[in-house]
Each structure stands twice: as structure tokens, then as C-alpha cells.
Design a protein around this motif. Structure first.
Motif, PDB file in Angstrom:
ATOM      1  N   LYS A 139       0.849  -1.187   0.000  1.00 10.63           N
ATOM      2  CA  LYS A 139       0.000   0.000   0.000  1.00 10.63           C
ATOM      3  C   LYS A 139       0.884   1.237   0.000  1.00 10.63           C
ATOM      4  O   LYS A 139       1.989   1.215   0.531  1.00 10.63           O
ATOM      5  CB  LYS A 139      -0.916  -0.003   1.238  1.00 10.63           C
ATOM      6  CG  LYS A 139      -1.900   1.166   1.310  1.00 10.63           C
ATOM      7  CD  LYS A 139      -2.850   1.019   2.503  1.00 10.63           C
ATOM      8  CE  LYS A 139      -2.112   1.147   3.821  1.00 10.63           C
ATOM      9  NZ  LYS A 139      -3.057   1.205   4.985  1.00 10.63           N
ATOM     10  N   ALA A 176      -1.036   1.066 -10.505  1.00 14.10           N
ATOM     11  CA  ALA A 176      -2.063   1.640 -11.377  1.00 14.10           C
ATOM     12  C   ALA A 176      -3.460   1.340 -10.841  1.00 14.10           C
ATOM     13  O   ALA A 176      -4.349   2.195 -10.866  1.00 14.10           O
ATOM     14  CB  ALA A 176      -1.914   1.090 -12.786  1.00 14.10           C
ATOM     15  N   LYS A 177      -3.653   0.124 -10.346  1.00 12.53           N
ATOM     16  CA  LYS A 177      -4.958  -0.232  -9.780  1.00 12.53           C
ATOM     17  C   LYS A 177      -5.241   0.580  -8.524  1.00 12.53           C
ATOM     18  O   LYS A 177      -6.353   1.068  -8.317  1.00 12.53           O
ATOM     19  CB  LYS A 177      -4.990  -1.726  -9.470  1.00 12.53           C
ATOM     20  CG  LYS A 177      -4.912  -2.614 -10.702  1.00 12.53           C
ATOM     21  CD  LYS A 177      -4.882  -4.085 -10.325  1.00 12.53           C
ATOM     22  CE  LYS A 177      -4.752  -4.969 -11.569  1.00 12.53           C
ATOM     23  NZ  LYS A 177      -4.646  -6.399 -11.208  1.00 12.53           N
ATOM     24  N   GLU A 178      -4.232   0.737  -7.673  1.00  9.82           N
ATOM     25  CA  GLU A 178      -4.433   1.454  -6.421  1.00  9.82           C
ATOM     26  C   GLU A 178      -4.691   2.938  -6.661  1.00  9.82           C
ATOM     27  O   GLU A 178      -5.477   3.568  -5.944  1.00  9.82           O
ATOM     28  CB  GLU A 178      -3.213   1.277  -5.514  1.00  9.82           C
ATOM     29  CG  GLU A 178      -3.386   1.920  -4.155  1.00  9.82           C
ATOM     30  CD  GLU A 178      -2.318   1.510  -3.159  1.00  9.82           C
ATOM     31  OE1 GLU A 178      -2.196   2.163  -2.120  1.00  9.82           O
ATOM     32  OE2 GLU A 178      -1.606   0.509  -3.426  1.00  9.82           O
ATOM     33  N   LEU A 179      -4.037   3.500  -7.693  1.00  8.92           N
ATOM     34  CA  LEU A 179      -4.144   4.940  -7.946  1.00  8.92           C
ATOM     35  C   LEU A 179      -5.243   5.300  -8.937  1.00  8.92           C
ATOM     36  O   LEU A 179      -5.450   6.475  -9.236  1.00  8.92           O
ATOM     37  CB  LEU A 179      -2.802   5.461  -8.468  1.00  8.92           C
ATOM     38  CG  LEU A 179      -1.638   5.382  -7.475  1.00  8.92           C
ATOM     39  CD1 LEU A 179      -0.320   5.594  -8.192  1.00  8.92           C
ATOM     40  CD2 LEU A 179      -1.818   6.402  -6.367  1.00  8.92           C
ATOM     41  N   GLY A 180      -5.931   4.303  -9.468  1.00  3.63           N
ATOM     42  CA  GLY A 180      -6.988   4.584 -10.431  1.00  3.63           C
ATOM     43  C   GLY A 180      -6.457   5.055 -11.768  1.00  3.63           C
ATOM     44  O   GLY A 180      -6.936   6.060 -12.306  1.00  3.63           O
ATOM     45  N   ASN A 181      -5.479   4.331 -12.291  1.00  2.00           N
ATOM     46  CA  ASN A 181      -4.906   4.644 -13.604  1.00  2.00           C
ATOM     47  C   ASN A 181      -5.101   3.436 -14.518  1.00  2.00           C
ATOM     48  O   ASN A 181      -4.152   2.709 -14.816  1.00  2.00           O
ATOM     49  CB  ASN A 181      -3.432   5.002 -13.473  1.00  2.00           C
ATOM     50  CG  ASN A 181      -2.827   5.533 -14.775  1.00  2.00           C
ATOM     51  OD1 ASN A 181      -3.547   5.849 -15.716  1.00  2.00           O
ATOM     52  ND2 ASN A 181      -1.513   5.619 -14.819  1.00  2.00           N
ATOM     53  N   PRO A 182      -6.331   3.195 -14.981  1.00  2.00           N
ATOM     54  CA  PRO A 182      -6.603   1.984 -15.760  1.00  2.00           C
ATOM     55  C   PRO A 182      -5.946   2.035 -17.134  1.00  2.00           C
ATOM     56  O   PRO A 182      -5.703   3.106 -17.688  1.00  2.00           O
ATOM     57  CB  PRO A 182      -8.129   1.983 -15.881  1.00  2.00           C
ATOM     58  CG  PRO A 182      -8.494   3.434 -15.816  1.00  2.00           C
ATOM     59  CD  PRO A 182      -7.522   4.057 -14.851  1.00  2.00           C
ATOM     60  N   ARG A 285      -1.507   3.686 -20.571  1.00  2.00           N
ATOM     61  CA  ARG A 285      -1.970   4.356 -19.357  1.00  2.00           C
ATOM     62  C   ARG A 285      -1.526   5.817 -19.369  1.00  2.00           C
ATOM     63  O   ARG A 285      -0.635   6.208 -20.122  1.00  2.00           O
ATOM     64  CB  ARG A 285      -1.402   3.678 -18.105  1.00  2.00           C
ATOM     65  CG  ARG A 285      -1.996   2.317 -17.801  1.00  2.00           C
ATOM     66  CD  ARG A 285      -1.586   1.856 -16.412  1.00  2.00           C
ATOM     67  NE  ARG A 285      -2.182   0.553 -16.086  1.00  2.00           N
ATOM     68  CZ  ARG A 285      -1.574  -0.612 -16.273  1.00  2.00           C
ATOM     69  NH1 ARG A 285      -0.354  -0.622 -16.803  1.00  2.00           N
ATOM     70  NH2 ARG A 285      -2.171  -1.739 -15.954  1.00  2.00           N
ATOM     71  N   ALA A 289      -0.285   9.634 -12.700  1.00  2.00           N
ATOM     72  CA  ALA A 289      -1.543   9.499 -11.954  1.00  2.00           C
ATOM     73  C   ALA A 289      -1.343  10.143 -10.596  1.00  2.00           C
ATOM     74  O   ALA A 289      -0.490   9.697  -9.818  1.00  2.00           O
ATOM     75  CB  ALA A 289      -1.934   8.036 -11.809  1.00  2.00           C
TER      76      ALA A 289
END
Length: 417
Positions: A139, A176-182, A285, A289
């Protein structure tokens, strides 16, 4: 091997991911005077390297290796300096001289990952980069001071602090998943098979040959010690029709033997099993982000037929570090550096990415394609510009302008009686 981080004091830069892009970013930020650590969930000893890769380093990226302290990899014991030759429906495209006029030392490099990956990690350690491999980043949290990285290794959990976090954690980026960068996914209609061989006689000039056959691309890469890598990017239906991966070798070699411009496969001996994939869509991507930059496959993971994976990893990480040259890692410096990196990635690499995605669609107009390559192969200057395009030293828009001008000139030229 892991180089334990000595204490819990503030890091300047934490790089998540220890492959090409991660090590490149780490070295370049270390050269700027920052304290840098690399985190990777894998345990990376000298035998660890990526295997699913064609390792053709495009000429636009080769100079970055020297800046990393790896100029010795240009030598014959480590790699094969090479140049692309394209066998197209309209004729041979190889261009005069080197990739660009006046750049006599500019070349591509057939550099295997079994050599490159350990060399990058060694260079990073020698230049003072700290390593925490076998360590997953569970995290990350941001506050006014910077970032907290919550990590876990075999000894338990630990928290690190850093001013800047770099996401170099690959195509399936957890950050990318944690930061919302799909990732924006683009279709790739080809499958790939490749293998390493002995017993194949390649061109004496050590050129790497790319043979366009219908909608397929067959590649012949000369390697050190007289070895050869053969790579086939083909319509998925063709590869699937060859049955299981274990039983595809006879059809694979027969395919190359049927190409008049490929070397003979009569004495070819496979070193190990064939490698490959059947479904590998391109992914794009956002370069940044929040306040975290993405480099390498975490930013751009593209159709391997383009041969840009290693090069884009090197160049994107180098662009990121250059964007912070002369800047501190305080809030003002971070905002300015990230803005410059976003702009540089969009201007330098994204136009190539868009063109690669278009080329991943198999269904193209055969007549237009034939006319285009006839024009290119008949014009030495345009041939050289095509090589510059495929070597990622000329932007697609500029090449399109040159091509259209040449096609219009060819169409309006008077007939010779």
C-alpha cells in the motif's frame, strides 16, 4: 541479490519494479544525486531475467545504455550491433548507410535479456542504488511530506518514506490499480512464437531481417556466439492451426524455410522450447496518476511486433529523470517535473504507440500497402526515413508527409518512352 536498505530514513526516490524501466530510472535519479531504492516482489539473483522478450533494442534507445554506464554492452562479447532490413510486398527496404544521414555510429542492438537484466542491476548497485527485492509494496499513502510505502518481505512488514514514487511495476501494475490509472486496451490480432537456435547461417553483415509475408512478420535476429533468434508474428488462426506449443516446431521451421529471403533451416537446432503468446493486446496508461509517474510497461505495453518494449522502457525512464534535472523534489519541483515528463512522453513516444496500435490490426488494404512499399523501396532516401521511423527516430506524422509527397511525385512523374 538484495542490498538491504540501511535504515528507515527518508528516501528521495522509491522505484517500484526492478526491471529495465525501474533500474534505468533508479540509476538516472541516483546520477542526479538522490538517494534511491528499488522495490521488487521477485528475488532477483544473477540468473533472473525476463524470458518472454525479443530483445531488439531500437536505435533511439541504444545511447541510453552508455549514459547508464553500460557502453561495454555494445561489444561483441555481449551483443550484436545491427540494422533492420525489411523484405516487403513492394521490394527490399534497407536504405543507404546508417539509420540517419551523418550518424555513422547509430545502430540497433540485439542484446539478450539474460545479459541486459543482470547488467542493469549490477550498474545500479555500483552507482549506489539500494535494493529491496523479494519485497512487495502492499500500500502507498500520500501526505504533505511525501509518500509512505507499506512493504512486506520474508521478515515481516516495514514502512518506508519517499519524496517521489516511480511506478515501474509492469503491464499488470498494482500501483495503477491502487491509484486509479486503468489501462486503455487496444486489440492485437496477431499471435507470436519465437525460439533460440544454433546451426543457422545469417547474413554476413549481421543485419536483422524482417520479412513481411501476407499479414505476418517473420524476424531473423543474429546473436552472439553464432546463435539466432527466430520470431514469427502471425494471424492467430495460423498459429492455432499448428496445434499445441510442444508440437509446433516442425511447422514453425517449415514456415521459415518456405520464405525465399530467410536463411535455410536445414541445420537449425532449437536451444530450448518455443516461447510465445496468443493474446497480447496493447495497453496505454496515463503518464502520471496523481503525483506518481509511470514508466516502461506500466505506462505503455505495446504489441511486441513493434520491437519497442525494451527501448520504450529505457527512454521513458530517461525522459522522467531528465524532466527533474535541475529541480528539487519539493512540491514545486515535483509539480514542474511531472508536468514536463507527461508532455515529453506524449510528444516523444505516444505518437509511435498510436501507430503501433493501428498496425496491430491485421485487415489492411493490400493494394494500398503494395503501392506504399513500392514507393518506399524505389526511393533510397525514403527507405532510410522508413528505417528511421521503425527505429523510433522519426515521428509517424513526419514520415506520412514524406511518403505522401513521394507518392504524389511518383504518380505525376512523366512516363519514360
Amino acid at each position: 541479490m538484495s542490498t538491504p536498505i540501511s535504515d528507515d530514513s527518508q528516501l528521495d526516490v522509491a522505484v517500484v519494479g526492478g526491471s529495465i524501466a525501474g533500474c534505468t530510472a533508479a540509476i538516472r535519479f541516483r546520477q542526479l544525486g538522490h538517494r534511491v531504492a528499488v522495490f521488487d516482489k521477485k528475488t532477483m539473483d544473477d540468473r533472473f531475467y525476463k524470458r518472454l522478450c525479443t530483445h531488439f533494442i531500437q536505435p533511439h534507445a541504444v545511447p541510453v545504455l552508455a549514459e547508464l554506464g553500460l557502453a561495454h554492452l555494445y561489444e561483441a562479447d555481449y551483443s550484436v550491433p545491427t540494422k533492420a532490413v525489411f523484405v516487403t510486398p513492394g521490394g527490399l527496404v534497407e536504405g543507404p548507410g546508417n539509420y540517419l544521414p551523418g550518424d555513422q555510429d547509430l545502430f540497433a542492438l540485439n542484446l539478450e535479456r539474460r545479459v541486459l537484466d543482470p547488467a542493469l542491476r549490477t550498474a545500479a548497485r555500483e552507482q549506489g542504488v539500494e535494493f529491496a527485492d523479494g519485497t512487495s509494496v502492499e500500500k502507498i499513502e500520500e501526505d504533505d511530506f511525501g509518500w509512505s510505502l507499506h512493504t512486506r518481505d520474508e521478515t515481516g512488514s516495514r514502512v518506508f518514506r519517499a519524496r517521489l514514487v516511480v511506478a515501474a511495476d509492469g503491464r499488470r501494475s498494482r500501483l495503477a490499480k491502487e491509484l486509479g490509472n486503468p489501462a486503455e486496451s487496444r486489440p492485437n490480432e496477431r499471435a507470436a512464437l519465437f525460439g533460440y537456435f544454433s546451426g543457422i547461417t545469417t547474413r554476413p553483415d549481421r543485419r536483422s531481417v524482417f520479412i513481411m509475408n501476407e499479414r505476418d512478420l517473420a524476424c531473423v535476429y543474429p546473436l552472439v556466439d553464432g546463435r539466432t533468434q527466430l520470431v514469427l508474428f502471425a494471424e492467430k488462426s495460423r498459429v492455432e492451426g499448428w496445434g499445441s506449443t510442444e508440437g509446433r516446431l516442425p511447422q514453425f521451421l517449415e514456415y521459415f524455410d518456405s520464405l525465399p529471403d530467410a536463411p535455410s533451416m536445414g541445420d537449425a537446432v532449437l536451444e530450448d522450447g518455443l516461447l510465445g503468446y496468443s493474446d497480447y493486446p496493447s495497453q496505454i496508461r496515463q503518464a502520471v496518476a496523481g503525483s506518481i509517474p509511470f514508466v516502461g510497461d506500466a505506462a505503455l505495453s505495446l504489441d511486441p511486433m513493434s520491437g519497442v518494449g525494451c527501448g520504450f522502457a529505457l527512454v521513458s525512464a530517461d525522459l522522467l529523470a531528465r524532466s527533474f534535472t535541475g529541480r528539487s523534489l519539493d512540491k514545486t519541483g515535483l509539480v514542474a517535473g511531472l508536468a514536463e515528463y507527461r508532455q515529453q512522453l506524449e510528444e516523444v513516444l505516444l505518437p509511435h504507440a498510436e501507430g503501433i496500435c493501428v498496425d496491430s490490426l491485421v485487415d489492411k488494404n493490400a493494394a494500398s500497402r503494395l503501392r506504399m512499399f513500392k514507393t518506399i523501396s524505389a526511393n533510397p532516401d525514403l527507405s532510410q526515413q522508413y528505417l528511421a521511423l521503425t527505429g523510433r527516430m522519426l515521428l509517424p506524422g513526419e514520415f506520412q508527409r514524406l511518403l505522401m509527397r513521394a507518392m504524389m511525385t511518383r504518380r505525376t512523374a512523366p512516363l519514360k518512352l
